[in-house]
Design a protein around this motif. Structure first.
Motif, PDB file in Angstrom:
ATOM      1  N   GLY B 296       0.899  -1.188   0.039  1.00 24.97           N
ATOM      2  CA  GLY B 296       0.029   0.215  -0.108  1.00 24.97           C
ATOM      3  C   GLY B 296       0.904   1.386   0.079  1.00 24.97           C
ATOM      4  N   CYS B 297       1.971   1.361  -0.821  1.00 25.10           N
ATOM      5  CA  CYS B 297       2.702   2.303  -0.794  1.00 25.10           C
ATOM      6  C   CYS B 297       2.278   3.637  -1.186  1.00 25.10           C
ATOM      7  N   SER B 298       1.129   3.622  -2.028  1.00 28.74           N
ATOM      8  CA  SER B 298       0.785   4.774  -2.362  1.00 28.74           C
ATOM      9  C   SER B 298      -0.677   5.426  -1.866  1.00 28.74           C
ATOM     10  N   GLU B 299      -1.001   4.640  -0.613  1.00 33.70           N
ATOM     11  CA  GLU B 299      -2.204   4.946  -0.065  1.00 33.70           C
ATOM     12  C   GLU B 299      -2.183   5.471   1.416  1.00 33.70           C
ATOM     13  N   LYS B 300      -2.377   6.807   1.696  1.00 35.91           N
ATOM     14  CA  LYS B 300      -2.188   7.424   3.079  1.00 35.91           C
ATOM     15  C   LYS B 300      -3.017   6.411   4.165  1.00 35.91           C
ATOM     16  N   GLY B 301      -2.239   6.140   5.298  1.00 31.96           N
ATOM     17  CA  GLY B 301      -2.956   5.416   6.145  1.00 31.96           C
ATOM     18  C   GLY B 301      -2.860   3.928   6.071  1.00 31.96           C
ATOM     19  N   VAL B 302      -2.326   3.526   4.829  1.00 29.49           N
ATOM     20  CA  VAL B 302      -1.850   2.047   4.569  1.00 29.49           C
ATOM     21  C   VAL B 302      -0.347   1.756   4.540  1.00 29.49           C
ATOM     22  N   GLY B 303       0.150   2.517   3.616  1.00 24.54           N
ATOM     23  CA  GLY B 303       1.778   2.174   3.276  1.00 24.54           C
ATOM     24  C   GLY B 303       2.278   2.919   4.544  1.00 24.54           C
ATOM     25  N   PHE B 304       3.410   2.362   5.153  1.00 23.90           N
ATOM     26  CA  PHE B 304       4.280   2.894   6.466  1.00 23.90           C
ATOM     27  C   PHE B 304       3.355   3.209   7.396  1.00 23.90           C
TER      28      PHE B 304
END
Lengths: 63, 367
Positions: B296-304
């Motif tokens: 989910g690198c591109s999704e806020k709240g998912v990636g990292f």
């Protein structure tokens, strides 16, 4: 009297580098290089699952 | 750094055949969700002598976003981008350094005021007065605040610029945030991804040049043509998900057979991006087809943000009316293929997989 020369940004590298040097009589007497950007990977990694560490550390540099 | 126009004969960039160029522009039209007949119009816009000035600001970045544009194997992409725009300031590519580079940036902004495209790469740190990223002794947040109002359009390239990305991971030591939290007076086009797909950047710029307006954006400022669907919807492993075939551990039988990676923490069901259909490195790869779950690198709240190996929370599940068999039984390739074609909800990727598997089996059987 030493003259101070600053090169910031240093281009054509990854990241934000700054060079400061003191020149006296045509010679560099002292020089400093400094990274001008800090993201805090050291703090972000604390307390995380070690299996996730690669995900963060590999993003230190994308070049 | 005003680069010399490289256009070859008959309105085609140097080093590319006219046939390949028109084919490329037509493919770009498809990426943007435009009719194929727009291809020639895009081609005309791409070689127009009115090239927009681009100021490329580097904030808290790893330069991976610049690399994704420039290190494409195929020369077309880098050539096209550098031919399409006049890249007037980029810390990574400028030949001048220090004062020379900064003065040139200010001059280019002055000369192209209201017309240049501002691209920002990297997150903007706001803690402690923005000292965690400085250029020429000034916080990058200040440089952004004074540059953005003079730009015609602002593009946040990569997850860091779009919503903070990796430096914004808990506990976000530097107060890293996205460009659209700083620039309020005009729409910011977000092209998230870590790295983002270079073709999504190229098609956004081509769209702007061809139609003179910005592409339609979703609620998070992302071009709808690229971020309109979940990764899960077009995933090549979707038939395995629908049929309940999961890899349970890395290296187990299901993993070796290419089954669904949902139980290994794949975030495809909650991440909007076009990775399954527009792949990377010009060799058709993306994380899922080499066996690693999407994180989910591109999704806020998912990636990292979400734990890497924790299963995703599917946003919505759209089961197909019929289940396609991703692995046809021996001698029954054609009927499997027919089922795959009928299960339209499975998506084009699964259909394509069905076709190639059908061929491997001979594909001679009838319905």
């Amino acid at each position: 009297m030493a003259r101070r020369i600053t090169i910031d940004p240093v281009t054509r590298i990854e990241g934000h580098l700054r060079i400061d040097c003191e020149v006296e009589g045509g010679r560099v007497k002292k020089a400093w290089s400094s990274g001008q950007m800090w993201r805090g990977f050291e703090l972000i990694l604390q307390g995380r699952d070690p299996l996730e560490a690669w995900l963060y550390t590999q993003r230190f540099c994308g070049v | 750094m005003k680069s010399v126009r490289l256009t070859g004969r008959r309105g085609v960039p140097a080093g590319i055949s006219r046939r390949d160029f028109i084919k490329f522009c037509t493919a770009m039209a498809a990426v943007m969700g435009l009719p194929a007949r727009m291809g020639p119009r895009i081609a005309r816009a791409a070689v127009s002598p009115r090239r927009p000035s681009v100021i490329w600001l580097s904030a808290q970045e790893c330069t991976g976003c610049t690399e994704t544009l420039l290190r494409a194997d195929h020369p077309t992409l880098a050539t096209l981008i550098l031919d399409l725009v006049s890249l007037d300031y980029s810390e990574t590519l400028n030949s001048g350094a220090g004062l020379q580079a900064e003065e040139y940036r200010e001059r280019m902004i002055r000369e192209n005021e209201g017309r240049f495209i501002l691209v920002c790469e990297g997150a903007i740190p706001v803690n402690d007065g923005g000292i965690y990223c400085q250029v020429g002794g000034r916080p990058v947040v200040e440089i952004l605040k004074e540059t953005a109002p003079k730009a015609a359009a602002v593009i946040a390239f990569g997850s860091c610029a779009s919503w903070g990305g990796v430096p914004s991971a808990d506990p976000n030591p530097t107060g890293a945030t996205g460009v659209d939290r700083i620039v309020k007076d005009k729409p910011v086009i977000n092209i998230p991804g870590c790295p983002p797909n270079p073709y999504n950047f190229l098609s956004t710029v081509l769209y702007y040049l061809t139609l003179g307006k910005l592409p339609e954006l979703d609620g998070k400022g992302r071009p709808k043509f690229a971020y309109g669907r979940l990764i899960h919807e077009n995933c090549e492993r979707r038939p395995h998900f629908d049929a309940g075939r999961f890899a349970e551990r890395f290296g187990d039988e299901g993993h070796r057979k290419g089954w669904c990676l949902y139980k290994l923490g794949c975030k495809g069901p909650e991440t909007f991006n076009n990775c399954p259909t527009l792949r990377f490195n010009d060799v058709g790869v993306w994380p899922v087809n080499i066996g690693h779950p999407c994180f989910g690198c591109s999704e806020k709240g998912v990636g990292f943000a979400e734990p890497l190996f924790q299963p995703a929370r599917p946003l919505y599940i759209t089961p197909p009316t019929q289940f396609a068999k991703a692995r046809p039984e021996p001698g029954r390739g054609a009927s499997t293929l027919a089922a795959a074609a009928a299960g339209a909800a499975v998506g084009a990727a699964a259909v394509a997989a069905g076709v190639s598997l059908g061929k491997k089996d001979g594909g001679s059987g009838e319905e």
